[in-house]
Design an enzyme around this catalytic site. Sequence first.
Site, PDB file in Angstrom:
ATOM      1  N   LYS A 126     109.700  89.883  23.709  1.00  0.00           N
ATOM      2  CA  LYS A 126     108.948  88.987  22.740  1.00  0.00           C
ATOM      3  C   LYS A 126     109.144  89.466  21.596  1.00  0.00           C
ATOM      4  CE  LYS A 126     105.333  88.041  26.093  1.00  0.00           C
ATOM      5  NZ  LYS A 126     103.870  88.301  26.319  1.00  0.00           N
ATOM      6  N   HIS A 129     105.454  90.523  16.177  1.00  0.00           N
ATOM      7  CA  HIS A 129     104.953  90.091  15.119  1.00  0.00           C
ATOM      8  C   HIS A 129     104.234  90.644  14.228  1.00  0.00           C
ATOM      9  CE1 HIS A 129     101.212  89.914  17.549  1.00  0.00           C
ATOM     10  NE2 HIS A 129     101.961  89.640  18.589  1.00  0.00           N
ATOM     11  N   HIS A 132     101.848  92.959  15.306  1.00  0.00           N
ATOM     12  CA  HIS A 132     102.258  94.326  15.816  1.00  0.00           C
ATOM     13  C   HIS A 132     102.622  95.192  14.250  1.00  0.00           C
ATOM     14  CE1 HIS A 132     103.351  92.750  19.633  1.00  0.00           C
ATOM     15  NE2 HIS A 132     102.571  93.534  19.806  1.00  0.00           N
TER      16      HIS A 132
HETATM   17  N1  LIG Z   1      97.895 102.139  24.997  1.00  0.00           N
HETATM   18  C1  LIG Z   1      97.942 100.746  24.717  1.00  0.00           C
HETATM   19  N2  LIG Z   1      97.355  99.854  25.292  1.00  0.00           N
HETATM   20  N3  LIG Z   1      98.413 100.312  23.380  1.00  0.00           N
HETATM   21  C2  LIG Z   1      98.492  99.050  22.829  1.00  0.00           C
HETATM   22  C3  LIG Z   1      99.732  98.224  23.683  1.00  0.00           C
HETATM   23  C4  LIG Z   1      99.511  97.046  22.839  1.00  0.00           C
HETATM   24  C5  LIG Z   1     100.185  95.972  23.704  1.00  0.00           C
HETATM   25  N4  LIG Z   1     101.534  96.160  24.044  1.00  0.00           N
HETATM   26  C6  LIG Z   1     100.076  94.575  23.028  1.00  0.00           C
HETATM   27  O1  LIG Z   1     101.101  93.929  22.385  1.00  0.00           O
HETATM   28  O2  LIG Z   1      99.145  93.836  23.023  1.00  0.00           O
END
Ligand SMILES: NC(=[NH2+])NCCC[C@H](N)C(=O)O
Length: 572
Positions: A126, A129, A132
């Site tokens: 993905k 964005h 992030h």
């Molecule tokens: N340990 C974690 N859950 N870190 C954050 C991860 C965020 C997840 N990949 C997202 O884009 O929403």
Amino acid sequence: MKNYKKLIASQLSSLIQVSEENDVLSLLEYPLNQGMGDISLPCFKLSKKMGKPPQVIANELKEKLNGDDIERVEAVSGYLNIYLDKKRFAADIVNGILQEQDRFGSQNIGQGRTIVIDYSSPNIAKPFHVGHLRSTVIGNALYQIFSFLGYKCIGINHLGDWGTQFGKLIVAYQRWGNKEDVEKGAIDELLRLYVKFHDEAETNPDLEDQARALFVKIEKGDAEAFPLWEWFVDISLKEFQKIYDLLGVSFDSFAGESFYNNKMGSVVEELHKKKMLVEDEGAWLIRLDDYNMPPALMVKKDGSSLYHTRDVTAAIYRQSTFHFEKALYVTDYAQSLHFQQWFKIIELMGYEWSKDLVHVPFGRVSLDGMSLSTRKGNVVKLEDLLQQAIRKIHTIIEAKNSNLENKEEVARQIGVGAVIFNDLSGNRIKDIVFSWEEALNFEGETGPYIQYTHARACSVLRKANGGASIQLIEQDLQIDPALIQEKETIGVLKELYFFTERIEQAMVKLEPSIVSRYLIDLAQAFNRFYHDHSILVEDPALRLARLSIVKCVQITLRNGLRLIGLESPEKL
Ligand SMILES: NC(=[NH2+])NCCC[C@H](N)C(=O)O
């Protein structure tokens, strides 16, 4: 450089006797108005403890408080207003900063203890964005701030590289995709496939079952599915890396969710042993009703893992590997419940370190009112946003200073800086709307404004050195502090003094915006000084004294910008 608040707190606490130094310290204020002292003690806050009216306390303390650093003390309406000796103050600040240089503002609070920071963490296949980006920028700033304060930081990019969505992607790829298109289109093509899957699944729910089955295959290392997954990860990482290079952000580890695949089994076993899992139609979950939270699904009925399972496993792994003092998780506030749930699970497992897990939530970013959603595919890609910012700054530079060396590089530093600063300009929990006009404005409260002020300081220093360098020469340390006593100059010196404290506050509150707002204040104070006083005057002593202020501001702006992840070009 002295810590004046501490110095005064320690004197006062021995005079007051009923209060510890740290209690007095927390009472001391920096009055906003000039006529109310440099540091002030609101005595009504001690009235009860000391059994005396505030004005009496203030009068008594006024008689007893003295010292070389104090010019005078006043007792006004229950406040004890302390005025510092400005000459000593000026000499202390200037000499302190010129000596400490790059280290100015740092402290050794952490003494090498470890902080794990989980940030950025985009999802494979993905696009990266602007949400992030905010995690990346806040996480990186926290990393720099904690490191500057003596902590050992471990920055982890917890890539979203595991989960049913990869089953979906493979189903879509096998039906509607091919190798060439993915190689050419990279994430764009993967996103197209993902969106296509969701469109088709609306009328053909069978696809969802196929996707789940395929993810189970990936989890088991299936000879066809697993390499496809690896390939998607590889393609995505390459694109993410371009963004990290633009931003100048790096990580100590890219151990994403898949890293925990072979570690979840024993954690699930542990949960069983601790009788925490309840069966629900073949799936396993943890009830959290007692804590007013919905249950957390840990194992699906096909045996596959979930986001919760991977976070619990990752936390246990990180604690046993790094022995952290704190583990921070920087994400959008929409994930708050997720973190509350699994922090509770760690606590229920009996790990006392569950108290050291901290969710650092932040508000949503929208782009001139447009929302950002992946399912529909109308996301604004971060790389486009950054490239656009760079191009816009490039155009401005072309128009204003087309002879500038390294135009491209400077445009990148300012364009990217503008976007980063925008994310850090207010409290992290606040939603923000990205606006080109605001973010790229050289006059507003922006990254470019601070970077421009820094470059302006560099240019004065260069001129003073015959165009050669921005360093002051050795004997420059002999500065007559009597020459830097004007109102605007003292204003700058006071801001410089606040730097160390603001960094510490930013760390305590996990709020990098404290540093960004500080930099605006410092830049504004400097520009007032610069506007009202010529620097390169005839009189060598005055010239040197004023130049030393410029140098101190330049050092402090550069250190501060570095802490929030911005570069500081010397020429603009
Ligand atoms: N340990 C974690 N859950 N870190 C954050 C991860 C965020 C997840 N990949 C997202 O884009 O929403």
